[in-house]
Design an enzyme around this catalytic site. Sequence first.
Site, PDB file in Angstrom:
ATOM      1  N   HIS A 116       0.956  -1.486   0.127  1.00  0.00           N
ATOM      2  CA  HIS A 116      -0.158  -0.086   0.051  1.00  0.00           C
ATOM      3  C   HIS A 116       0.925   1.172   0.193  1.00  0.00           C
ATOM      4  O   HIS A 116       0.264   2.686   0.680  1.00  0.00           O
ATOM      5  CB  HIS A 116      -0.674   0.026   1.475  1.00  0.00           C
ATOM      6  CG  HIS A 116      -1.649   0.960   0.844  1.00  0.00           C
ATOM      7  ND1 HIS A 116      -2.253   2.442   1.783  1.00  0.00           N
ATOM      8  CD2 HIS A 116      -3.469   0.865   0.613  1.00  0.00           C
ATOM      9  CE1 HIS A 116      -2.966   2.997   1.279  1.00  0.00           C
ATOM     10  NE2 HIS A 116      -3.643   1.929   0.384  1.00  0.00           N
ATOM     11  N   ASP A 182      -7.778   4.027   9.606  1.00  0.00           N
ATOM     12  CA  ASP A 182      -9.254   4.282   9.152  1.00  0.00           C
ATOM     13  C   ASP A 182      -9.409   2.699   7.807  1.00  0.00           C
ATOM     14  O   ASP A 182     -10.794   2.399   7.664  1.00  0.00           O
ATOM     15  CB  ASP A 182      -9.621   5.199   8.722  1.00  0.00           C
ATOM     16  CG  ASP A 182     -10.030   5.719   9.421  1.00  0.00           C
ATOM     17  OD1 ASP A 182     -10.790   5.762  10.085  1.00  0.00           O
ATOM     18  OD2 ASP A 182      -9.901   7.262   9.289  1.00  0.00           O
ATOM     19  N   GLU A 297     -13.049  12.805  13.038  1.00  0.00           N
ATOM     20  CA  GLU A 297     -12.451  12.842  12.041  1.00  0.00           C
ATOM     21  C   GLU A 297     -13.259  14.468  11.474  1.00  0.00           C
ATOM     22  O   GLU A 297     -14.822  14.306  11.260  1.00  0.00           O
ATOM     23  CB  GLU A 297     -12.240  12.408  11.033  1.00  0.00           C
ATOM     24  CG  GLU A 297     -11.392  10.833  11.170  1.00  0.00           C
ATOM     25  CD  GLU A 297     -11.140   9.879  10.265  1.00  0.00           C
ATOM     26  OE1 GLU A 297     -11.400  10.124   9.614  1.00  0.00           O
ATOM     27  OE2 GLU A 297     -10.253   9.331  10.037  1.00  0.00           O
TER      28      GLU A 297
END
Length: 564
Positions: A116, A182, A297
């Site tokens: 990633h 997240d 958030e």
Amino acid sequence: MAVEAQALVTMVAVFLLSSFLTKSAIPEAAAGGGSSFLDELRDALGDDAPALVLRDDAEATARASADFGNVSSPVFAAPQAVLYPSSPGDIAALVRASWARAPASPFPVSARGRGHSTRGQAAAPGGVVVDMPSLGRGPGGTAERLSVSADGGYVDAGGEQLWVDVLHAALAHGLTPRSWTDYLHLTVGGTLSNAGISGQAFRHGPQISNVLQLDVITGVGEMVTCSKEERADLFEAVLGGLGQFGVITRARIRLAPAPARARWVRLLYTTAASLTGDQERLIADGGGVSGLLDYVEGSVLLADQLAGSWRSPGSSFSSDADSGARVQALAREAGGVLYCLEGALYYGGASADGESDVAKRLEVLLRELRYERGFAFVHDVPYSGFLDRVHSGELSLRAKGLWDVPHPWLNLFLPRSHILDFAAGVFHGILRRDNDNHITGAGGPVLIYPMNRDKWDEKMSAVFPEEEEVFYTVGILPSAPPATSTDGGDELRRMEEQNEEIMRFCEAAGIPCVQYLSYYAGQDGWEKKHFGPARWARFVERKRQYDPKAILSRGQRIFTSPLA
């Protein structure tokens, strides 16, 4: 890109601030083709060579060269071989072989989790990439690599383990880690090498602040167990250390009682000042609304991206057929930019709060916060579903061939005192600029949320603003069209130019910022723009102690040759 496809991209991308490529079994024909490099490597490995699974074929090296960003050169990033370890000892043997290589210089070694990275940070140009998921396929499998302690105080997780698997292992005991990213389909070692942030970090700190112990393989091939009490300098160096000081093969992570459900809230604002003011009240210590949300958030919603997007709060949180139209109208009234506060209240299960308690907390929030009345959207979901809320969107993207598109992301930490200046210049300026007679927007989601500095440990390697007690995360997370599309290359270049313009704006406006998931072309940028003199001196000294030949993680482009 079609609206539906862009909406799906946005749905996944908004949560991916914190390494991902589809897990695949080791092919049966695992041995390499007998290249000169592999022959030399096997000679260097000596008695360890027969036990190690190495490949140097084009399929293996291409897979190890790719990452989620899809913006790095696979030719530059290509390793000469890939190691599929069955135990941490295999990795240590490889590093020792590089260390002992003579008379040639050591070859790079990089640990790769799920790929990633966004700029080739997990690459090992001309060296060996370590396929970390293979550790979970070794003797004993995942059961040996993921276990909760008898007293429930912690979970031991292999560095290759996914956070979603850590979650389910802990939930089986009524427990949970306290801090998350997240997106949960990332490896433990990958996020701990950066920081690991999300909406829980304001209260519990980043993931690196919730680690009790590590097993690490240093750049000299030493296998070390370290903690705050034992080999503390190595422990602190590795956490947030970008893979520069050691490969994380096990982490001991603190656990807490797990809730059962999450009351998920989205509130709309028309100004950055009203959003950030409420966010700071929510994360502060003391009375009022502080402490009422367990997750805080926020995001910036550009009017041209609201149609059909899940980020329009009413689209998935309300049965009101007119909610989308109302949000669009509010966006137009606000000049094309809206702000969304996103929060969650945890309850049930082993947590202290029950449903009546969470209802009272929500009532206070909706009364006291300064959002636009009539634009509060509430949804109740299982706790595990809330934490793993992005996975279905990812699967949809993969099915449509829209996962492996370019992601030229820009993630910044900004001091609290400059967040409104940044909002005016970037959210209402650069991201709203008219280009070719249409408003371009950011091409993806934009996150904005605060964290408390006292929840971060300045002894660890992660860099964050230290000037003020509160600092903000801003994530500008575009997804460009596939490179094969007619405008894919042009759109990617535009997005990268936009990132460069944002950085120039910050410099010209005197806004100090630190990149998170940083990328610089060479050591000079890391030293002068990222670390600064004091932090850089400590970083170099740690590198000299734990990886003096610069074997580990050269894909970060911090150190590309042995230290003098």
